[in-house]
Design an enzyme around this catalytic site. Structure first.
Site: not given
Lengths: 430, 131
Positions: A123-125
């Site tokens: 997902g995100f970072l």
């Protein structure tokens, strides 16, 4: 979802390739006719290359030749889901934060051959964490209900290192992850691989403990104003604090026990975000913006600081040489060598890519200075006896693989996402 | 949990029950300013906590119930005050970011200890004890 694209030489895979990309396969197969004639299924091209009989055949050519041969011999295409080869010290993971995109990818590469042997989605970072012994790899990740908005879920995902199937999915309560450009040691596995530690920045510094054995979130530990996590034992880890000291955090008891070391660097000596740390050796290697390198050996008893070393000569520093990039530092445990990305740059261009690399021995003496031939942002090394040097260009989206002894470029892997930045390996070669 | 906290918690619970919205709880413990104001417009009778050099200059403040406290940022680095969940209500509360020479006012209505921090600089911490 986990994607797989694993190399297993043999007629089944070749036929699968032919069935799905028949035109390409045929077109490429007719090119290296001599390769077709020399190659048999019993003697894969990789082996031939190792024997020096074929040195120019590409991976695509080899696969095309195999597919053509299998077709000619009347073998049927039987598509299957492949496993990756068993992990070894030369397996390398390339995480692509994709310039802060909401979804990301990690490429799993065989450094010995330069082949992508699998991928994982994130997902995100997300933060990648391969177990040192190769028994699994994990990531701490963040997703949102509506792509990049809506309800946020932070979670830990553990993957089988051969099937790449997730073996655990552990939710972290109250979205505690620190969302930032990925720093290799902001999260960590404990040396026994039983716990995963992640950092929380806001609303207060804390370290989250995830029980990987029990597959559940354990607890948050309040810590001082300190950053990064360097485990020394299953119960003791270190952090770098705003006041210039390291904090030793002992979590064996009900309440964490915090002990600060002496202040080991001046306020004007700016430690970069990407130190190297060998958990198996307990050696922390931490450069400043000028190439001064602080080192410490971390144990349950305490931190023992070594004399700082200078990666760059006085003449080089006077001539504008400074470290720069993303993951700028690597440490090879067995040889006690430190690697640092350097170039001539303005003082505040410390995140721009570098074109050179200096190698130092355990005494801080320079062994080599390599010109890399590319704009390199991140480096790492395999931990085997004849280490590979991994040099990653976020701009080229390419991993260049070099001989760490000579600096010779051996091979490269391109098309690694949009902005690959983090290189991790297994330290499993005793 | 001390008596003051118990009293506050009960008040919070009652408010939630009546209003059906946890966000309303913040108003019981504190009355925050709507937004930042020029430092020159801060109430004359307010207790001042200056912010400078990445610190709250009076990090441990004791005041009587009903006291208005004003935080004044004296440097170019923006700062605010923020309370974690459960401190001034069920929800977390974040005050407006203050540029240089801006101020933010909070009136503390109830006895208790209110720990706060700066949102982008969590290492900046302070507390207000109301007794």
């Amino acid at each position: 979802m986990t994607l797989r694209r694993c190399l297993i030489p043999g007629p089944v895979r070749s036929l699968g390739l032919f069935a799905t990309t028949s035109l390409i396969a045929l077109g490429m197969a007719f090119g290296p006719a001599s390769a077709q004639e020399q190659q048999t299924p019993e003697q894969p091209a990789q082996e031939q290359q190792a024997q020096g009989e074929q040195t120019t055949q590409t991976e695509g050519e080899r696969e095309a030749a195999e597919a053509a041969q299998a077709l000619a011999s009347g073998e049927a295409d039987e598509p299957v889901v492949l496993n990756a080869p068993k992990p070894d010290a030369r397996r390398v993971y390339v995480q692509d934060p994709a310039h802060f995109a909401a979804v990301t990818q990690q490429f799993v590469i065989d450094g010995s051959t330069g082949e992508v042997i699998g991928m994982t989605d994130g997902g995100f970072l997300p933060h990648p964490l391969p177990a040192a012994d190769g028994s699994f790899f994990a990531q701490v990740s963040t997703v949102f209900k509506r792509i990049a908005r809506g309800e946020r879920t932070d979670y830990v995902e553990v993957f089988d290192s051969e099937t790449f199937e997730p073996t655990a999915d552990i939710e972290l309560p109250d979205a505690p992850r620190f969302l930032l450009g990925t720093y290799e040691w902001m999260n960590a596995l404990t040396p026994d691989n039983k716990q995963l530690l992640f950092y929380q920045f806001s609303p207060a510094p804390a370290v989250g403990v995830v029980d990987l054995e029990g597959k559940k979130f354990d607890r948050m530990i309040d810590v001082p104003d300190c950053y990064h996590i360097f485990p020394a034992t299953p119960d003791v880890f270190y952090m770098n604090c705003r006041d210039g000291s390291l904090a030793q955090i002992d979590i064996s008891g009900e309440e964490p026990k915090v002990t600060n070391t002496e202040v080991f660097h001046g306020e004007e000596e700016l430690l970069i975000n990407h130190p190297a740390y060998s958990m198996r050796a307990g050696r922390l290697v931490w450069p400043t913006y000028t190439g001064k390198i602080f080192r410490a050996d971390l144990t349950a008893e305490g931190a023992k600081f070594l004399d700082p070393i200078e990666a760059l000569t006085e003449a080089e520093r006077a001539d504008g040489w400074r470290p720069g990039g993303w993951q700028q530092t690597a440490y090879h445990r067995k040889s006690d060598r430190t690697f640092l990305l350097v170039d001539q740059r303005d003082e505040w261009r410390h995140k721009a890519a570098s074109r050179f690399l200096v190698v130092m021995d355990g005494n801080g003496q320079r062994i080599a200075k390599f010109e890399l031939g590319h704009e390199i942002d991140s480096i790492n090394v395999s931990q085997d006896d004849e280490p590979l040097l991994y040099a990653l260009s976020a701009g080229d989206q390419t991993l260049y693989i070099l001989d760490a002894e000579t600096g010779e470029e051996l091979r490269s892997v391109d098309q690694l996402g949009r902005g690959p930045q983090i290189i991790t390996t297994h330290d499993m070669d005793s | 949990m001390n008596l003051a906290l118990t009293t506050r918690s009960l008040a919070v619970a009652l408010t939630i029950a009546l209003a059906g919205a946890s966000g309303a709880a913040a108003a019981d413990a504190i009355t925050p300013g709507e937004t930042q104001i020029p430092a020159s417009e801060a109430p004359a009778d307010a207790v001042v906590v200056n912010i400078a050099k990445m610190k709250y200059e009076t990090p441990d403040l004791k005041v009587a119930p009903g006291t208005t406290v004003v935080w004044v940022n004296q440097e170019a680095m923006p700062h605010n005050i923020a309370f974690q969940k459960g401190v001034v209500g069920d929800d977390a509360f974040e005050g407006a970011m203050l540029k240089k020479d801006e101020a933010y006012v909070v009136t503390f209505n109830e006895a208790g200890t209110y720990a706060y921090h700066c949102t982008p600089h969590p290492f900046m911490r302070g507390k207000v004890t109301v007794e």
